[in-house]
Scaffold this motif. Structure first.
Motif, mmCIF file in Angstrom:
data_model
loop_
_atom_site.group_PDB
_atom_site.id
_atom_site.type_symbol
_atom_site.label_atom_id
_atom_site.label_comp_id
_atom_site.label_asym_id
_atom_site.label_seq_id
_atom_site.Cartn_x
_atom_site.Cartn_y
_atom_site.Cartn_z
ATOM 1 N N GLY A 63 6.021 0.776 -16.821
ATOM 2 C CA GLY A 63 5.056 1.653 -16.162
ATOM 3 C C GLY A 63 4.297 0.967 -15.035
ATOM 4 O O GLY A 63 4.287 1.458 -13.898
ATOM 5 N N PRO A 64 3.653 -0.174 -15.301
ATOM 6 C CA PRO A 64 2.931 -0.858 -14.228
ATOM 7 C C PRO A 64 3.811 -1.293 -13.059
ATOM 8 O O PRO A 64 3.388 -1.249 -11.902
ATOM 9 N N VAL A 65 5.049 -1.706 -13.351
ATOM 10 C CA VAL A 65 5.943 -2.107 -12.261
ATOM 11 C C VAL A 65 6.251 -0.919 -11.366
ATOM 12 O O VAL A 65 6.200 -1.029 -10.134
ATOM 13 N N THR A 66 6.561 0.219 -11.958
ATOM 14 C CA THR A 66 6.915 1.378 -11.142
ATOM 15 C C THR A 66 5.715 1.853 -10.323
ATOM 16 O O THR A 66 5.865 2.202 -9.150
ATOM 17 N N VAL A 67 4.530 1.833 -10.906
ATOM 18 C CA VAL A 67 3.338 2.262 -10.169
ATOM 19 C C VAL A 67 2.997 1.261 -9.067
ATOM 20 O O VAL A 67 2.785 1.640 -7.904
ATOM 21 N N ALA A 68 2.941 -0.028 -9.407
ATOM 22 C CA ALA A 68 2.587 -1.045 -8.408
ATOM 23 C C ALA A 68 3.616 -1.099 -7.282
ATOM 24 O O ALA A 68 3.257 -1.222 -6.107
ATOM 25 N N ALA A 69 4.894 -0.994 -7.630
ATOM 26 C CA ALA A 69 5.937 -1.017 -6.600
ATOM 27 C C ALA A 69 5.818 0.207 -5.695
ATOM 28 O O ALA A 69 6.028 0.106 -4.476
ATOM 29 N N SER A 70 5.458 1.345 -6.254
ATOM 30 C CA SER A 70 5.296 2.562 -5.455
ATOM 31 C C SER A 70 4.078 2.485 -4.537
ATOM 32 O O SER A 70 4.079 3.052 -3.440
ATOM 33 N N LEU A 71 3.031 1.815 -4.989
ATOM 34 C CA LEU A 71 1.823 1.685 -4.182
ATOM 35 C C LEU A 71 1.963 0.642 -3.069
ATOM 36 O O LEU A 71 1.208 0.677 -2.095
ATOM 37 N N PHE A 72 2.911 -0.271 -3.222
ATOM 38 C CA PHE A 72 3.036 -1.373 -2.264
ATOM 39 C C PHE A 72 3.331 -0.904 -0.830
ATOM 40 O O PHE A 72 2.627 -1.319 0.103
ATOM 41 N N PRO A 73 4.347 -0.052 -0.582
ATOM 42 C CA PRO A 73 4.630 0.326 0.816
ATOM 43 C C PRO A 73 3.466 1.004 1.545
ATOM 44 O O PRO A 73 3.140 0.601 2.670
ATOM 45 N N PRO A 74 2.784 1.997 0.937
ATOM 46 C CA PRO A 74 1.658 2.571 1.680
ATOM 47 C C PRO A 74 0.505 1.577 1.889
ATOM 48 O O PRO A 74 -0.172 1.610 2.915
ATOM 49 N N THR A 75 0.310 0.687 0.923
ATOM 50 C CA THR A 75 -0.733 -0.329 1.073
ATOM 51 C C THR A 75 -0.345 -1.310 2.172
ATOM 52 O O THR A 75 -1.209 -1.777 2.928
ATOM 53 N N ALA A 76 0.951 -1.598 2.280
ATOM 54 C CA ALA A 76 1.418 -2.484 3.357
ATOM 55 C C ALA A 76 1.184 -1.827 4.719
ATOM 56 O O ALA A 76 0.771 -2.499 5.673
ATOM 57 N N ARG A 77 1.428 -0.539 4.823
ATOM 58 C CA ARG A 77 1.164 0.169 6.087
ATOM 59 C C ARG A 77 -0.322 0.106 6.438
ATOM 60 O O ARG A 77 -0.688 -0.091 7.593
ATOM 61 N N LYS A 78 -1.151 0.240 5.418
ATOM 62 C CA LYS A 78 -2.598 0.139 5.645
ATOM 63 C C LYS A 78 -2.972 -1.275 6.084
ATOM 64 O O LYS A 78 -3.802 -1.452 6.974
ATOM 65 N N ALA A 79 -2.343 -2.280 5.465
ATOM 66 C CA ALA A 79 -2.627 -3.676 5.828
ATOM 67 C C ALA A 79 -2.189 -3.967 7.261
ATOM 68 O O ALA A 79 -2.815 -4.771 7.953
ATOM 69 N N LEU A 80 -1.125 -3.313 7.703
ATOM 70 C CA LEU A 80 -0.685 -3.491 9.084
ATOM 71 C C LEU A 80 -1.685 -2.869 10.061
ATOM 72 O O LEU A 80 -1.953 -3.418 11.128
ATOM 73 N N ALA A 81 -2.230 -1.734 9.670
ATOM 74 C CA ALA A 81 -3.176 -1.027 10.545
ATOM 75 C C ALA A 81 -4.574 -1.648 10.500
ATOM 76 O O ALA A 81 -5.245 -1.745 11.518
ATOM 77 N N GLU A 82 -4.991 -2.035 9.301
ATOM 78 C CA GLU A 82 -6.342 -2.577 9.101
ATOM 79 C C GLU A 82 -6.272 -3.810 8.203
ATOM 80 O O GLU A 82 -6.469 -3.714 7.000
ATOM 81 N N PRO A 83 -5.982 -4.976 8.786
ATOM 82 C CA PRO A 83 -5.902 -6.191 7.953
ATOM 83 C C PRO A 83 -7.241 -6.452 7.244
ATOM 84 O O PRO A 83 -8.288 -6.017 7.683
ATOM 85 N N GLY A 84 -7.171 -7.130 6.158
ATOM 86 C CA GLY A 84 -8.386 -7.445 5.405
ATOM 87 C C GLY A 84 -8.180 -7.186 3.933
ATOM 88 O O GLY A 84 -7.342 -7.809 3.293
#
Length: 151
Positions: A18-39
């Motif tokens: 469960g945690p792997v599937t949720v964390a892996a799913s959250l990673f790409p949108p969070t990466a896009r956010k990190a690209l737009a707004e580092p921090g």
């Protein structure tokens, strides 16, 4: 003993997969956010990747207890179980060979400023495949087509 093994198998699946599937799913949108707004988003990326790595290792308990349960139930040769095993191995390969390395590459790219949004889209695709494989395995474990175990 079968009930105990089955309970541990199901709990391990919930707690580890469960945690792997949720964390892996959250990673790409969070990466896009990190690209737009580092921090802060970069910190979250590291946390999500760590969750994926640690729970992937803990997830080994799922097939271990699954095999023990299947052996106790006498269903090791069942088509639904063999299909589930093949899909589980495929999901593990997708996680180990595609998801985790791409997460690492994105983490490094975010730090160096060399990663683009396209990498996050590719990661989202392989993460979706990983999650779909687990969804199919879950359905097979519940439905057990052709099973004679009474479910």
């Amino acid at each position: 003993m079968t009930k105990f093994l089955l309970a541990v198998h199901v709990l391990a699946a919930i707690v580890a997969i469960g945690p792997v599937t949720v964390a892996a799913s959250l990673f790409p949108p969070t990466a896009r956010k990190a690209l737009a707004e580092p921090g802060e988003a970069r910190h979250h990326l590291g946390l999500l990747h760590r969750i994926c790595r640690i729970y992937a290792v803990v997830g080994v308990a799922v097939p271990v207890f699954g095999f023990a349960t299947a052996q106790n139930m006498g269903v090791l040769g069942s088509a639904w179980l063999i299909t589930s095993i093949v899909l589980t191995v495929l999901a593990a390969v997708v996680l180990a060979a595609l998801v985790l390395p791409r997460q690492e590459a994105i983490l490094e790219g975010v730090d160096a400023g060399t990663v683009g949004e396209r990498a996050t889209v590719r990661l989202a695709m392989v993460t979706g495949i990983f999650n779909l494989l687990w969804a199919v395995v879950t359905v097979l474990m519940i439905v057990r087509p052709g099973s004679t175990t009474g479910a």
